[in-house]
Design an enzyme around this catalytic site. Structure first.
Site, mmCIF file in Angstrom:
data_model
loop_
_atom_site.group_PDB
_atom_site.id
_atom_site.type_symbol
_atom_site.label_atom_id
_atom_site.label_comp_id
_atom_site.label_asym_id
_atom_site.label_seq_id
_atom_site.Cartn_x
_atom_site.Cartn_y
_atom_site.Cartn_z
ATOM 1 N N THR A 240 0.822 -1.204 0.000
ATOM 2 C CA THR A 240 0.000 0.000 0.000
ATOM 3 C C THR A 240 0.859 1.259 0.000
ATOM 4 O OG1 THR A 240 -1.904 1.054 1.053
ATOM 5 C CG2 THR A 240 -0.204 0.174 2.517
ATOM 6 N N GLN A 262 -0.945 4.632 6.916
ATOM 7 C CA GLN A 262 -0.644 3.651 5.875
ATOM 8 C C GLN A 262 0.571 2.809 6.233
ATOM 9 O OE1 GLN A 262 -3.827 4.072 4.548
ATOM 10 N NE2 GLN A 262 -2.697 3.018 2.946
ATOM 11 N N HIS A 265 0.198 -0.719 7.862
ATOM 12 C CA HIS A 265 -0.246 -1.909 7.129
ATOM 13 C C HIS A 265 0.841 -2.974 7.045
ATOM 14 C CE1 HIS A 265 -4.258 -1.219 5.517
ATOM 15 N NE2 HIS A 265 -3.944 0.049 5.333
ATOM 16 N N GLU A 332 -1.271 5.093 -5.057
ATOM 17 C CA GLU A 332 -2.528 4.399 -4.769
ATOM 18 C C GLU A 332 -3.503 5.375 -4.103
ATOM 19 O OE1 GLU A 332 -4.006 0.490 -2.177
ATOM 20 O OE2 GLU A 332 -2.121 1.500 -1.691
ATOM 21 N N HIS A 333 -3.047 6.033 -3.044
ATOM 22 C CA HIS A 333 -3.834 7.059 -2.345
ATOM 23 C C HIS A 333 -3.063 8.374 -2.410
ATOM 24 C CE1 HIS A 333 -4.368 3.176 -0.106
ATOM 25 N NE2 HIS A 333 -5.653 3.468 -0.251
ATOM 26 N N ASP A 366 -10.787 4.208 3.218
ATOM 27 C CA ASP A 366 -10.596 2.789 3.529
ATOM 28 C C ASP A 366 -11.880 2.136 4.024
ATOM 29 O OD1 ASP A 366 -7.953 2.681 2.792
ATOM 30 O OD2 ASP A 366 -7.166 3.008 4.811
ATOM 31 N N GLU A 420 -5.886 -4.622 -47.636
ATOM 32 C CA GLU A 420 -5.234 -5.469 -46.642
ATOM 33 C C GLU A 420 -4.946 -6.863 -47.173
ATOM 34 O OE1 GLU A 420 -7.500 -5.373 -43.012
ATOM 35 O OE2 GLU A 420 -6.908 -3.293 -42.571
ATOM 36 N N HIS A 425 -12.796 -11.248 -47.344
ATOM 37 C CA HIS A 425 -13.628 -10.351 -46.540
ATOM 38 C C HIS A 425 -14.613 -9.601 -47.452
ATOM 39 C CE1 HIS A 425 -10.793 -11.162 -43.361
ATOM 40 N NE2 HIS A 425 -11.391 -10.318 -42.517
#
Length: 449
Positions: A240, A262, A265, A332-333, A366, A420, A425
């Site tokens: 984190t 944080q 964690h 992340e944050h 959170d 192509e 096609h």
């Protein structure tokens, strides 16, 4: 306790050169991949027997079965602390408000008269969700995974969480209670790479899933990488991270508290302050000492996290430079604690989630902001999003053209197909009109029935 990186005085480098100057945890998923490969294939071949053996080896528990009995879920909810239940219910309520508004609706576009393309959104049929165990218990991660899956309309939801020796081989009772609150009755006592393998391959107890989401350790991340292509995944979540962009108006007490929040964690958790104020940097560093001393998990998590190479105070000449730094970091944050914080937040391009001003700390997100906390880490916010209802939906285009609408565009299709060197096609369209050749004035001469 925390290092400093001084980027003042010189023009900031661009792109990868700037990213290389910033702190980041070492998280070698590729190395872990080789270790999880045999575990995943063992689950493939032996199923439940392998899961039971790994529970004994990694978690120290002896299981008779991997699926959690229904009565254990009911008991966990019945015995849940009323205050914790009320908090989880409020977290669920707020998450539903936000995620319900994310659901996309079917939309039809008329490209030409008689020609339409409709995009419809279809939920994946079955998902396997992962709630980590280990150092902490995360019923909030149950909420953050289950709610968007339910709001997307996923019909079959299963959840895995590591077995706990303290609770007789069951996942933590708060995890089970959260599942019961959310009406998730298919729960497995399985952790790590083996849980991801169970969802990817299926066992006699657990049907295979189309997708696996949820945070976890490096072994979970490596297993997700191993199965990418066989199953859908949300992200390879790493340790984190919090980054705080702050100026002299920020309260150092708030900033220090949020960095610590944080850091608790994991020893690899990243805490980064980016500021143009040396005075704030000094004040935050000074404030860290008493706050760290007063909290829990100091020696095993917080101090190693703050002192690690992944954490730092980054000094810049201006908030403009600070914005470049946080965009290069892709946290992340990301908290914005500046004057006119909303304006600065609006300019951020790379972040999993942005928290604006002093009254929107990461901890709120959170648990009870209504936002989702399953977010990209390791700089992946520059290309990936957090978990949402969209994560569980697939967009399918439905093409509906009439005979005349196809006739009007056939000469363009044939031209492009031949350019192509894929003449079949074009022939597939010509066959519908008896092989007629295009007319340069009116498009195709279409034989009428």
């Amino acid at each position: 306790m925390i290092s400093r990186i001084d980027l003042r005085g010189d023009t900031l480098p661009e792109g990868g050169a700037l990213r290389d100057l910033l702190p980041r945890a070492e998280f070698d998923v590729e190395a872990a991949l080789e270790k999880v490969r045999p575990i995943c294939e063992d689950v493939h071949h032996r199923g439940t027997a392998a899961l039971i053996e790994y529970a004994q080896k990694f978690d120290g528990v002896k299981l008779e079965q991997v699926r959690v009995p229904a009565e254990a879920l009911k008991t966990a909810l019945d015995e849940l602390d009323p205050a914790v239940r009320a908090a989880l219910e409020e977290s669920i309520r707020r998450a539903r408000i936000v995620h319900r508004d994310q659901r996309r609706t079917e939309h039809t576009t008329q490209v030409v008269p008689g020609g339409t393309v409709t995009e419809k959104w279809v939920p994946v049929e079955r998902v396997g969700l992962y709630a980590p165990g280990g150092r902490s218990v995360y019923p909030s991660s149950v909420v953050m995974n289950v709610v968007p899956a339910q709001e997307a309309g996923v019909e079959s939801i299963a959840l895995a969480s590591p077995p706990q020796k303290e609770f007789g081989g069951l996942p933590h009772p708060t995890i089970l209670a959260a599942c019961a609150l959310l009406d998730v009755d298919e729960v497995y006592a399985a952790g790590g790479a083996q849980a991801v393998a169970m969802f990817a391959y299926g066992t006699d107890e657990c049907a295979p899933a189309n997708m696996v989401t949820g945070p976890g350790n490096i072994w979970v991340a490596a297993a997700k990488r191993y199965f990418t292509g066989r199953i859908g995944i949300d992200t390879e979540a790493g340790p984190t991270e919090i980054a705080v962009l702050a100026d002299s108006t920020a309260d150092p007490v708030h900033v220090a508290a949020d960095l610590i929040s944080q850091a608790e964690h994991d020893p690899l958790a990243a805490a980064v302050l980016v500021t143009d104020s040396a005075e704030l940097a000094d004040a935050v560093e000074k404030e860290l000492e008493p706050q760290v001393a007063a909290t829990k998990h100091v020696e095993d998590r917080i101090k190693p996290a703050l002192a690690g190479k992944q954490s730092a105070i980054v000094l810049v000449d201006s908030l403009e430079d600070g914005l470049k730094v946080v965009d290069a970091y892709g946290a992340e944050h990301l908290e914005i604690q500046t004057a006119d914080a909303a304006a600065w937040a609006a300019r951020v391009r790379n972040a999993g989630a942005i928290f604006v001003g002093p009254w929107a700390p990461v901890s709120l997100g959170d648990y009870c902001a209504g936002s989702n906390h399953v977010l990209p880490t390791g700089g992946c916010a520059c290309h990936s999003s957090g978990l949402s209802v969209q994560s569980f939906l697939r967009g399918i285009h439905i093409v509906d053209y009439t005979r005349d609408a196809l006739a009007e565009v056939t000469h363009h299709v044939v031209t492009l197909a031949e350019a192509e060197d894929l003449p079949a096609h074009g022939a597939a369209l010509k066959a519908r009109f008896g092989g007629a050749e295009p007319d340069k004035h009116s498009g195709w001469k279409v034989p009428r029935a």
